[in-house]
Design an enzyme around this catalytic site. Structure first.
Site, PDB file in Angstrom:
ATOM      1  N   LYS A 123       0.597  -1.234  -0.134  1.00 51.94           N
ATOM      2  CA  LYS A 123       0.092   0.158  -0.065  1.00 51.94           C
ATOM      3  C   LYS A 123       0.822   1.188  -0.062  1.00 51.94           C
ATOM      4  O   LYS A 123       2.428   1.155   0.306  1.00 51.94           O
ATOM      5  CB  LYS A 123      -0.954   0.008   1.255  1.00 51.94           C
ATOM      6  CG  LYS A 123      -1.838  -1.201   1.260  1.00 51.94           C
ATOM      7  CD  LYS A 123      -2.665  -1.409   2.419  1.00 51.94           C
ATOM      8  CE  LYS A 123      -3.563  -2.473   2.699  1.00 51.94           C
ATOM      9  NZ  LYS A 123      -4.407  -2.504   3.668  1.00 51.94           N
ATOM     10  N   TYR A 146     -12.232  -2.816  -2.640  1.00 51.90           N
ATOM     11  CA  TYR A 146     -12.736  -2.974  -1.545  1.00 51.90           C
ATOM     12  C   TYR A 146     -14.075  -2.797  -1.207  1.00 51.90           C
ATOM     13  O   TYR A 146     -14.705  -2.784  -0.243  1.00 51.90           O
ATOM     14  CB  TYR A 146     -12.107  -1.841  -0.706  1.00 51.90           C
ATOM     15  CG  TYR A 146     -10.767  -2.000   0.002  1.00 51.90           C
ATOM     16  CD1 TYR A 146     -10.307  -3.167   0.433  1.00 51.90           C
ATOM     17  CD2 TYR A 146      -9.557  -1.032  -0.350  1.00 51.90           C
ATOM     18  CE1 TYR A 146      -8.948  -3.298   1.132  1.00 51.90           C
ATOM     19  CE2 TYR A 146      -8.480  -1.181  -0.007  1.00 51.90           C
ATOM     20  CZ  TYR A 146      -8.045  -2.324   0.838  1.00 51.90           C
ATOM     21  OH  TYR A 146      -6.788  -2.547   1.199  1.00 51.90           O
ATOM     22  N   ASN A 161      -1.474  -0.315   7.614  1.00 52.88           N
ATOM     23  CA  ASN A 161      -1.163  -1.737   7.929  1.00 52.88           C
ATOM     24  C   ASN A 161      -0.242  -2.235   6.522  1.00 52.88           C
ATOM     25  O   ASN A 161      -0.193  -3.667   6.413  1.00 52.88           O
ATOM     26  CB  ASN A 161      -2.007  -2.457   8.297  1.00 52.88           C
ATOM     27  CG  ASN A 161      -3.146  -2.900   7.257  1.00 52.88           C
ATOM     28  OD1 ASN A 161      -2.943  -2.375   6.224  1.00 52.88           O
ATOM     29  ND2 ASN A 161      -4.031  -3.891   7.780  1.00 52.88           N
ATOM     30  N   HIS A 178      -1.754  -5.691   1.395  1.00 47.97           N
ATOM     31  CA  HIS A 178      -3.083  -6.349   1.159  1.00 47.97           C
ATOM     32  C   HIS A 178      -2.675  -7.746   0.766  1.00 47.97           C
ATOM     33  O   HIS A 178      -1.638  -7.751  -0.103  1.00 47.97           O
ATOM     34  CB  HIS A 178      -3.681  -5.612   0.326  1.00 47.97           C
ATOM     35  CG  HIS A 178      -5.189  -6.588  -0.163  1.00 47.97           C
ATOM     36  ND1 HIS A 178      -6.293  -6.660   0.450  1.00 47.97           N
ATOM     37  CD2 HIS A 178      -4.948  -7.420  -1.577  1.00 47.97           C
ATOM     38  CE1 HIS A 178      -7.037  -7.671  -0.054  1.00 47.97           C
ATOM     39  NE2 HIS A 178      -6.278  -7.841  -1.313  1.00 47.97           N
ATOM     40  N   GLU A 213      -9.612 -10.586  -7.438  1.00 48.53           N
ATOM     41  CA  GLU A 213      -8.482  -9.777  -7.558  1.00 48.53           C
ATOM     42  C   GLU A 213      -7.645  -9.477  -8.668  1.00 48.53           C
ATOM     43  O   GLU A 213      -7.232  -8.473  -9.022  1.00 48.53           O
ATOM     44  CB  GLU A 213      -7.979  -9.699  -6.012  1.00 48.53           C
ATOM     45  CG  GLU A 213      -8.786  -9.290  -4.757  1.00 48.53           C
ATOM     46  CD  GLU A 213      -8.376  -9.568  -3.544  1.00 48.53           C
ATOM     47  OE1 GLU A 213      -8.869  -9.222  -2.515  1.00 48.53           O
ATOM     48  OE2 GLU A 213      -7.384 -10.171  -3.173  1.00 48.53           O
TER      49      GLU A 213
HETATM   50  P1  IDP Z   1      -7.051  -7.516   5.732  1.00 48.81           P
HETATM   51  O1  IDP Z   1      -6.138  -6.474   4.881  1.00 48.81           O
HETATM   52  O2  IDP Z   1      -5.989  -8.150   6.689  1.00 48.81           O
HETATM   53  O3  IDP Z   1      -7.800  -8.687   4.875  1.00 48.81           O
HETATM   54  P2  IDP Z   1      -9.755  -6.616   6.181  1.00 48.81           P
HETATM   55  O4  IDP Z   1     -10.495  -6.853   7.090  1.00 48.81           O
HETATM   56  O5  IDP Z   1     -10.122  -7.207   4.839  1.00 48.81           O
HETATM   57  O6  IDP Z   1      -8.196  -6.974   6.436  1.00 48.81           O
HETATM   58  O7  IDP Z   1      -9.646  -4.967   6.036  1.00 48.81           O
HETATM   59  C1  IDP Z   1      -9.226  -4.096   4.800  1.00 48.81           C
HETATM   60  C2  IDP Z   1      -8.513  -3.160   5.004  1.00 48.81           C
HETATM   61  O8  IDP Z   1      -9.286  -2.195   5.744  1.00 48.81           O
HETATM   62  C3  IDP Z   1      -7.578  -3.599   6.216  1.00 48.81           C
HETATM   63  O9  IDP Z   1      -5.969  -3.919   5.457  1.00 48.81           O
HETATM   64  C4  IDP Z   1      -7.249  -1.863   6.751  1.00 48.81           C
HETATM   65  O10 IDP Z   1      -6.126  -1.332   5.856  1.00 48.81           O
HETATM   66  C5  IDP Z   1      -8.698  -1.334   6.781  1.00 48.81           C
HETATM   67  N1  IDP Z   1      -9.378  -1.671   8.072  1.00 48.81           N
HETATM   68  C6  IDP Z   1      -9.714  -2.595   8.491  1.00 48.81           C
HETATM   69  N2  IDP Z   1     -10.310  -2.399   9.567  1.00 48.81           N
HETATM   70  C7  IDP Z   1     -10.065  -1.235   9.815  1.00 48.81           C
HETATM   71  C8  IDP Z   1     -10.558  -0.372  11.077  1.00 48.81           C
HETATM   72  O11 IDP Z   1     -11.034  -0.411  12.089  1.00 48.81           O
HETATM   73  N3  IDP Z   1     -10.217   1.193  10.655  1.00 48.81           N
HETATM   74  C9  IDP Z   1      -9.376   1.580   9.841  1.00 48.81           C
HETATM   75  N4  IDP Z   1      -9.114   0.749   8.974  1.00 48.81           N
HETATM   76  C10 IDP Z   1      -9.484  -0.549   8.756  1.00 48.81           C
HETATM   77 MG    MG Z   2      -9.534  -8.578   3.553  1.00 52.04          MG
END
Ligand code: IDP
Ligand code: MG
Length: 152
Positions: free
Chosen positions: A10, A50, A113, A116, A127
């Site tokens: 990212k 997303y 984080n 992805h 995807e």
């Molecule tokens: P993942 O990336 O580990 O698969 P997902 O639950 O699919 O996690 O969420 C997609 C992305 O959305 C996360 O990687 C993160 O960047 C963002 N995200 C998820 N939960 C939160 C939150 O509570 N606050 C802000 N961003 C979030």
């Molecule tokens: Mg995810």
């Protein structure tokens, strides 16, 4: 079972100069790069990627973040690649990610984080066609006779 997975480094990973180190982890593990590009994502592509999170409170911020600066998209291939990559990436919330994982080593915040990765075979397929509509590559690597079990 040979699988392909989509990985995104990212915008925070690009801005923090971590692209090479993150790609190196997948290379070191033995996964094969079958697609790789740097791109500044459109809002449309970000929203499609997303779409599953459309109703979540963080959706707007997530799309704004992912479109704010270039990111790296790659396709990686290998035995059980989808699960292997997810385990290398670590937990979504970096404070829960185990040290040794990418998020556990390089991230602290859920919104930043770093990475992805596809979470299952169906998401990987959709995807990969979303991010690599031109398709991914097929090629042989000399090291595979040392790293992978022979076919059959
Ligand atoms: P993942 O990336 O580990 O698969 P997902 O639950 O699919 O996690 O969420 C997609 C992305 O959305 C996360 O990687 C993160 O960047 C963002 N995200 C998820 N939960 C939160 C939150 O509570 N606050 C802000 N961003 C979030
Ligand atoms: Mg995810």
């Amino acid at each position: 079972m040979t699988e392909r997975s989509l990985v995104l480094i990212k915008p925070d990973g690009v801005q923090r100069l971590l692209v090479g180190r993150v790609i190196a982890r997948f290379e070191d593990r033995g996964l094969k790069l079958v697609g790789l590009k740097l791109l500044h994502v459109s809002r449309e592509l970000a929203e499609r990627h997303y779409a599953i999170h459309r109703d979540r409170p963080f959706f707007a911020g997530l799309v704004a973040f992912i479109t704010s600066s270039p990111l790296v998209a790659m396709a990686v291939e290998g035995p059980n690649a989808i699960g292997v990559v997810r385990s290398m990436v670590g937990a979504t919330r970096p404070w829960e990610a185990v040290p040794g994982t990418i998020r556990g080593d390089f991230a602290l915040e859920v919104a930043q984080n770093l990475i992805h990765a596809s979470d299952g075979p169906e998401t990987a397929d959709s995807e990969l066609s979303l991010w690599f509509p031109e398709g991914t590559l097929e090629y042989a690597r000399e090291i595979d006779r040392w790293a992978l079990a022979p076919e059959g």
